[in-house]
Design a protein around this motif. Structure first.
Motif, PDB file in Angstrom:
ATOM      1  N   CYS A 159       0.978  -1.126  -0.146  1.00  5.60           N
ATOM      2  CA  CYS A 159      -0.088  -0.046  -0.080  1.00  5.60           C
ATOM      3  C   CYS A 159       0.816   0.833  -0.049  1.00  5.60           C
ATOM      4  O   CYS A 159       2.014   1.279   0.567  1.00  5.60           O
ATOM      5  N   CYS A 163      -2.149   6.211   5.385  1.00  6.49           N
ATOM      6  CA  CYS A 163      -3.188   6.758   6.156  1.00  6.49           C
ATOM      7  C   CYS A 163      -2.450   6.927   7.498  1.00  6.49           C
ATOM      8  O   CYS A 163      -1.760   5.989   8.006  1.00  6.49           O
ATOM      9  N   CYS A 166      -2.344   4.081  10.077  1.00 13.97           N
ATOM     10  CA  CYS A 166      -2.334   2.602   9.714  1.00 13.97           C
ATOM     11  C   CYS A 166      -0.937   1.914   9.757  1.00 13.97           C
ATOM     12  O   CYS A 166      -0.024   2.718   9.213  1.00 13.97           O
TER      13      CYS A 166
HETATM   14 FE1  SF4 Z   1      -3.309   1.639   3.102  1.00 15.64          FE
HETATM   15 FE2  SF4 Z   1      -4.040   1.162   5.807  1.00 15.64          FE
HETATM   16 FE3  SF4 Z   1      -4.816   3.265   4.320  1.00 15.64          FE
HETATM   17 FE4  SF4 Z   1      -5.923   0.697   3.682  1.00 15.64          FE
HETATM   18  S1  SF4 Z   1      -6.038   1.912   5.675  1.00 15.64           S
HETATM   19  S2  SF4 Z   1      -5.336   2.521   2.272  1.00 15.64           S
HETATM   20  S3  SF4 Z   1      -3.887  -0.380   4.143  1.00 15.64           S
HETATM   21  S4  SF4 Z   1      -2.487   2.932   4.822  1.00 15.64           S
END
Ligand code: SF4
Ligand code: 5AD
Length: 440
Positions: A159, A163, A166
């Motif tokens: 990814c 975020c 995360c």
């Molecule tokens: Fe990527 Fe985590 Fe955001 Fe999902 S929640 S898009 S895995 S950073």
């Protein structure tokens, strides 16, 4: 012949489940048998998750319980792998606290597990093999899927979104997509084995193909998969609202096998908090995407992920989340209490929310979600729905269970010869979580 057997426990998301199916596939291909009995296993594998603190605590608790098993059976091989191991110093800490662990490996080198196993057999102790850089994609790993009716197919790994709450981008690495022909071939071989449904997996499926040469968009991939004969249903998760482009909506609308169920994580209904989360969309933009999806795909079910108690979330911010949930009228939602993760930007933010407030908000949100799911489910009353029959019902084995195209769980009276097939079920009662009925 007395074969050796292995036990595997998996925490976390579908990606981890799929990784476990690969570990299991590799072990079976070298002669091991799968067991559900931890106490008599020759190999125990824990595939871990670190998305929330709770998932980590469970791993510690379970590892502690293995101490005695290893004492009674020094031949037992214990392996720990998965996302949690990719965190800095985690592997060393685990070996320090649980010195009886034989093998630790990460998410990027799971395909080498048979090699590590061999090294233990030749006397090596406490193998720690964590790779921090992802090395492209390893194709062709045998896979032993949990079900022979529906299965996961990973289309991309990693990814790039970061975020702020995360940990995934730090443990799963950067986005990389599988070649479309490899994905198609995997699905064709599943069709030959009788699979009816596939779920395409990726942390952010709608950025699929950006790093491929030539580029292939997610919408193009969906259309190619829809052309594969024999597959009945196509699902995908997880799309990111910021990338949910019109070509994807168009593809869903036109491809008959793509199910009318979109899981679209919103995380918060407050534009201010969404900004702090680095989600790159506002409340209004999210609602616009939902509106477009609802207008283009009749009877679509929409589900989501929501986090309550992100640092700095005020009562007003939370009310924005409740308001958004009421506007969308979700079919269901995974609701989470914000959990601090070391190394993520949100962990360093001030204004962390107290546990009491987090729990109170969580309960209020769950009420709103249950309300809309009950309401949406009621719309199925008296209707005949196509259900893919998955097996016996969990709570009542005189009944069968399956899912509608919209992802609703259905418990029903029917013919068990139809397990693995599509059938029609007349819905005669509903609640917040499931539908019930009778095969017609
Ligand atoms: Fe990527 Fe985590 Fe955001 Fe999902 S929640 S898009 S895995 S950073
Ligand atoms: N705290 C709570 N929930 C989280 N998620 C991801 N990280 C965290 C965290 N630190 C949730 C998000 C994501 C889902 C898989 O897990 O809602 O969509």
């Amino acid at each position: 012949m007395n074969t050796k057997n292995f036990f595997i426990e998996t925490w976390g998301c579908q990606m981890n489940e799929e990784d476990s199916e690969k570990l299991s596939g590799m072990l079976k291909s070298i002669g091991y048998t799968k067991t559900t009995q931890k106490d008599t296993a020759d190999i125990i594998i824990f595939n871990t998750c670190c998305v929330r603190e709770n998932a980590e605590l469970k791993v510690y608790g379970n590892l502690g319980m293995l101490r005695k098993l290893k004492k009674n059976n020094p031949e037992l091989i214990i392996a720990v792998c998965g996302c949690m191991m990719q965190q800095k110093n985690m592997a060393k800490d685990i070996i320090k606290r649980f010195p009886f662990v034989d093998i630790i490996f990460g998410t990027h080198n799971a395909y080498k597990f048979p090699e590590y196993l061999n090294r233990v057999r030749y006397g090596e102790k406490s193998i720690i093999e964590i790779q921090n850089k992802e090395d492209g994609i390893v194709e062709g790993i045998p896979i032993d899927r949990e079900s022979n009716i529906k299965g996961f197919v990973t289309i991309m790994y990693g990814c790039n979104n970061f975020c702020t709450y995360c940990i995934v981008p730090y443990v799963r690495g950067r986005e990389r997509s599988r070649l479309p022909e490899n994905i198609e071939n995997e699905i064709k071989s599943m069709v030959e084995k009788g699979y009816k449904e596939i779920t395409l997996l990726g942390q952010n499926v709608n950025s699929y193909g950006k790093n491929l040469n030539p580029k292939v968009s997610f919408a193009q991939l969906l259309r190619r998969i829809n052309n594969i004969d024999g597959i009945e249903r196509i699902r995908f998760m997880t799309p990111h609202p910021k990338d949910f482009t019109d070509d994807v909506i168009e593809a869903i609308k036109q491809c008959d096998k793509i199910c009318e169920h979109i899981h679209l994580p919103v995380q918060s209904g407050s534009t201010r908090i969404l900004k702090k989360m680095n989600r790159n969309y506002s409340k209004e933009q999210y609602l616009k995407v939902v509106d477009k999806i609802k207008r283009s795909i009749p009877n679509v079910a929409i589900t989501t992920d929501i986090i309550v108690g992100f640092p700095g979330e005020t009562e007003l911010d939370f009310e924005e989340t409740l308001d958004l949930a009421k506007k969308v009228q979700y079919d269901s939602a995974f609701t989470f209490i914000y959990s601090k993760r070391k190394g993520t930007p949100a962990d360093e933010m001030g204004e962390q929310i107290s546990d009491d407030i987090k729990h109170e908000r969580f309960n209020r949100l769950v009420d709103v979600i249950n309300n809309s799911s009950a309401k949406n489910n009621k719309l199925y009353l008296g209707k005949s729905e196509e259900v893919l029959v998955e097996g016996l019902s969990k709570n009542d084995n005189t009944k069968l269970m399956g899912r509608t195209r919209t992802g609703k769980l259905v418990n029903f009276l029917g013919n068990s010869d139809n397990i693995g097939k599509l059938t029609n079920v007349h819905i005669n009662s509903t609640n917040s979580f499931s539908l019930s009925g009778e095969e017609v």
